[in-house]
Design an enzyme around this catalytic site. Structure first.
Site, PDB file in Angstrom:
ATOM      1  N   GLU A  60       0.879  -1.154  -0.193  1.00 21.37           N
ATOM      2  CA  GLU A  60       0.163  -0.105   0.214  1.00 21.37           C
ATOM      3  C   GLU A  60       0.815   1.274  -0.172  1.00 21.37           C
ATOM      4  OE1 GLU A  60      -2.135  -3.138   2.656  1.00 21.37           O
ATOM      5  OE2 GLU A  60      -0.440  -2.698   2.093  1.00 21.37           O
ATOM      6  N   CYS A  95      -0.472   0.096   7.695  1.00 22.87           N
ATOM      7  CA  CYS A  95      -0.740   0.403   6.326  1.00 22.87           C
ATOM      8  C   CYS A  95      -2.177   0.965   6.097  1.00 22.87           C
ATOM      9  CB  CYS A  95      -0.878  -0.680   5.352  1.00 22.87           C
ATOM     10  SG  CYS A  95       1.025  -1.253   5.025  1.00 22.87           S
ATOM     11  N   THR A 206      16.020 -41.752  -7.003  1.00 26.56           N
ATOM     12  CA  THR A 206      16.422 -40.742  -7.904  1.00 26.56           C
ATOM     13  C   THR A 206      17.908 -40.342  -7.817  1.00 26.56           C
ATOM     14  OG1 THR A 206      14.291 -39.569  -7.898  1.00 26.56           O
ATOM     15  CG2 THR A 206      16.291 -38.272  -8.458  1.00 26.56           C
ATOM     16  N   LEU A 214      21.124 -31.010  -8.377  1.00 23.82           N
ATOM     17  CA  LEU A 214      20.111 -30.516  -7.508  1.00 23.82           C
ATOM     18  C   LEU A 214      20.640 -29.115  -7.177  1.00 23.82           C
ATOM     19  CD1 LEU A 214      19.220 -33.351  -5.061  1.00 23.82           C
ATOM     20  CD2 LEU A 214      18.322 -32.627  -7.191  1.00 23.82           C
ATOM     21  N   GLY A 313      11.276 -38.957  -6.745  1.00 23.94           N
ATOM     22  CA  GLY A 313      10.325 -39.582  -7.710  1.00 23.94           C
ATOM     23  C   GLY A 313       9.040 -39.814  -7.234  1.00 23.94           C
TER      24      GLY A 313
END
Length: 384
Positions: A60, A95, A206, A214, A313
């Site tokens: 805002e 805000c 995997t 990764l 997996g």
């Protein structure tokens, strides 16, 4: 004079614009929510803002600042914001007060703030004579703050699940070959998602089949320089420290193994720890496997992980869904057909007898990703 309401279709359009802005803050605002805001005058968006950085101004004030920079009076506009304006002094002033001081007479709020310390902005605004509408595109705005509510009401990170499949639901051939199912654009998108996360999780199958890295492929994907996520491997069959695996050879200090408590006390675990890996023994889950939530909690408390990505997996992916630990599932569907009933399917590990025993999800988005289609799902019963 009471502000005139905007017709529902236009209100929804403006809120979707605010939600699009909010997504720009994904990751940098954690553990605060992503929030977007727009000011509308005469049927047009004339100023916009979003929460950009944790500890920085909220959506805002940024939107109001944009209006001031453009010479636009907020008092002549209607404000749309995806989350109820905060009503407390935190790292920034409330805000709700900023909105009132700007002279805004009407505001549309996507959803109320779930944080008990910050809620009450709508009530405050109404008490100051502002017309407040709550619930515009509410499901969209709830999904936008799903990560924030995960952090508020649980001790774990927000969990993405990612899989890629062919049209017939296969993630690999019967031999285990899977490179590549998805197109280059989809793979680049996954690296951008990895860059958002502090940990990437795969199963032991995997690890053995794909020898994954990764990490984040940065230059080709436009991702800013930064640390790679932790590599987390879930397996009760720990690898030998001498195996030629990329994670053990190149990233041992960034690799974490989730395993059984018995395996964590083994000589093999000690050898992995000597390389620099972390080996966490987890309790057995009542339904079988490991207590995945325990590992997730440790990732957040010990490693500062707000977002984690599970890349499967199929058995591990299913366990995350069954345990209620999946928050957002991104499925990249390639326009390819394997046509082999012995090829590996998306999920494995259940044996329901009737369709009413199936696990139900809900679709929240669908869009092209190169030649693929990216489908986004969430748990059906979460904020639906």
């Amino acid at each position: 004079m009471r502000a005139s309401s905007i017709n529902p279709s236009d209100a929804a359009r403006f809120m979707r614009h605010a939600a699009m802005l909010a997504e720009r803050g994904r990751g940098t605002t954690a553990p605060n929510p992503c929030v977007g805001a727009v000011l509308v005058r005469d049927g047009h968006v004339v100023a916009e803002g979003w929460h950009q950085q944790f500890g920085g101004p909220h959506a805002e004030p940024n939107c109001l600042a944009d209006a001031r920079a453009k010479g636009i009076a907020p008092a002549d506009c209607t404000l749309f914001v995806t989350l109820e304006p905060c009503n407390h002094h935190g790292k920034t002033p409330p805000c709700s007060q900023a909105v009132c001081e700007a002279g805004v007479k009407q505001i549309y709020v996507g959803t109320l703030d779930p944080n008990p310390k910050a809620e009450g902005g709508a009530q405050y605004l109404r008490a100051q004579g502002v017309t407040v509408h709550v619930g515009t595109e509410e499901q969209l705005c709830l999904d936008l703050t799903c990560d924030f509510r995960t952090w508020q009401f649980t001790q774990r990170p927000y969990v993405f699940l990612k899989l890629a499949s062919t049209l017939d639901g296969k993630i690999a051939t019967r031999t285990g070959h899977s490179k590549w199912i998805s197109c280059e654009e989809s793979r680049a998108d996954v690296h951008r998602l990895r860059a958002l996360c502090q940990a990437v999780i795969v199963g032991g199958g995997t690890l053995r089949a794909d020898n994954p890295r990764l990490n984040v492929r940065r230059p080709e994907t436009g991702v800013e320089p930064g640390a790679d996520p932790l590599a987390v491997v879930v397996t009760t069959n720990l690898p030998d420290a001498g195996q030629d695996l990329f994670l053990l050879r190149e990233r041992p200090q960034q690799t974490v193994f989730w395993t059984s408590q018995q395996a964590a006390d083994s000589d093999r675990a000690q050898a992995l720890a000597a390389l620099g890996c972390r080996v966490w023994g987890l309790p057995a889950a009542a339904q079988g496997g490991l207590e995945l939530e325990r590992g997730l909690i440790r990732l957040r408390t010990e490693c500062g992980a707000w977002y984690v990505l599970c890349e499967g997996g199929g058995q591990l992916a299913l366990r995350f869904i069954e345990a209620g630990l999946m928050d957002e599932f991104r499925l990249y569907v390639a326009p390819r057909i394997v046509g082999d009933d012995q090829a590996k399917g998306l999920f494995a590990g259940r044996a329901p007898q009737t369709m009413d025993q199936a696990l139900d999800l809900r679709v929240t988005d669908s869009r092209p990703s190169g030649v693929d289609t990216l489908l986004t799902y969430r748990p059906k019963d979460k904020d639906a």
